[in-house]
Design an enzyme around this catalytic site. Sequence first.
Site, PDB file in Angstrom:
ATOM      1  N   SER A 149       0.833  -1.207   0.000  1.00  0.00           N
ATOM      2  CA  SER A 149       0.000   0.000   0.000  1.00  0.00           C
ATOM      3  C   SER A 149       0.868   1.257   0.000  1.00  0.00           C
ATOM      4  O   SER A 149       1.670   1.456  -0.915  1.00  0.00           O
ATOM      5  CB  SER A 149      -0.964  -0.051   1.184  1.00  0.00           C
ATOM      6  OG  SER A 149      -2.001   0.883   1.046  1.00  0.00           O
ATOM      7  N   GLU A 244      -9.822  -5.422  -5.009  1.00  0.00           N
ATOM      8  CA  GLU A 244      -9.446  -4.197  -4.297  1.00  0.00           C
ATOM      9  C   GLU A 244      -9.539  -2.962  -5.173  1.00  0.00           C
ATOM     10  O   GLU A 244      -9.294  -3.000  -6.377  1.00  0.00           O
ATOM     11  CB  GLU A 244      -8.066  -4.322  -3.672  1.00  0.00           C
ATOM     12  CG  GLU A 244      -6.908  -4.666  -4.575  1.00  0.00           C
ATOM     13  CD  GLU A 244      -5.596  -4.628  -3.776  1.00  0.00           C
ATOM     14  OE1 GLU A 244      -5.275  -3.545  -3.240  1.00  0.00           O
ATOM     15  OE2 GLU A 244      -4.913  -5.650  -3.713  1.00  0.00           O
ATOM     16  N   HIS A 274      -7.224  -6.011  -0.315  1.00  0.00           N
ATOM     17  CA  HIS A 274      -6.058  -5.150  -0.135  1.00  0.00           C
ATOM     18  C   HIS A 274      -5.080  -5.742   0.882  1.00  0.00           C
ATOM     19  O   HIS A 274      -5.454  -6.075   2.004  1.00  0.00           O
ATOM     20  CB  HIS A 274      -6.532  -3.768   0.326  1.00  0.00           C
ATOM     21  CG  HIS A 274      -5.458  -2.731   0.361  1.00  0.00           C
ATOM     22  ND1 HIS A 274      -4.837  -2.271  -0.778  1.00  0.00           N
ATOM     23  CD2 HIS A 274      -4.892  -2.055   1.390  1.00  0.00           C
ATOM     24  CE1 HIS A 274      -3.946  -1.363  -0.452  1.00  0.00           C
ATOM     25  NE2 HIS A 274      -3.953  -1.214   0.864  1.00  0.00           N
TER      26      HIS A 274
END
Length: 301
Positions: A149, A244, A274
């Site tokens: 991320s 996601e 995610h």
Amino acid sequence: MSNVDEHLDLSEINTVRQLLTSKPRPVGWDERRARLDEVGSVWPVADDIRCEDVVFDGLAGEWSLAPGCDRDKVLLFFHGGGYCSGSLKSHRRMVTEAGRAMGMRTLAIDYRRAPEHAFPAQHEDALTAWRFLTREGIAPDRIVAGGDSAGGNLTLCLAGRLRAAGERLPRCLWLVSPWTDLSMSGATLSSKDAIDPVIHRAYLEELAAAYVPHGVGRRDPLISPLFADLSGFPPVLIQVGSAEALLSDATRLAEAAGVADVKVRLEIWPHMIHAWPVWNAGLSAGRRALHSAGTFVREYL
């Protein structure tokens, strides 16, 4: 590009979804941080992993080593959490098992978080960690840089800063569900919104507003590395789930890397959410993703 779907057990990912949605979404930075630490550490580190705290140049970090791994090769890992949440605790199981899969020691760092510390504090901390490793005698071609991320964003930005300074780069990069576009122009932010239990546009807007200082454009390559010149970057593995909202952040990055003649492998994991390797202890697809990352890394180190 690889679309990985063998041996998929939907009951496992549904269990993780239930974990993530079992409580109301937290409000405020303290609650969000506590919640991510809680759900990320449901499964503890394996008994055979040795962890060791380290502090260098005012920055805290954590070494990990699995049996039989090479201490002279290092995964430098940056946790996710939108630059505002996430910690050594929330991602400990993920990074330690990644080290096992890659056959190397890991160094995860506790970089400064927004809104208390906005950009570029996180970049400065990443460079501090890089300098520490090289001072410790770890050659750049024996270092893998990676993260999930926002940690994937930071990984790319570290490589860009090193390249701009004319310095040697990590041997390869590992990106899981990378957040590469803080201007939020990806199509899957809308098309995947209903099935993503973690990432939604309004949430990302809050994170970006906390991280990006006033007057800095969100399409700045040091904010959104999707728009950076990636030429000269080392080989990159990108792993992303099909369920996601940041899917298009990953697929567009793979295209940009290919246009820049960077060797890139894109894996899209069906039904995965995610940063799903965080829950690898209870999720076989998370373990297989880490194994795939280990195979990729071993090709280069």
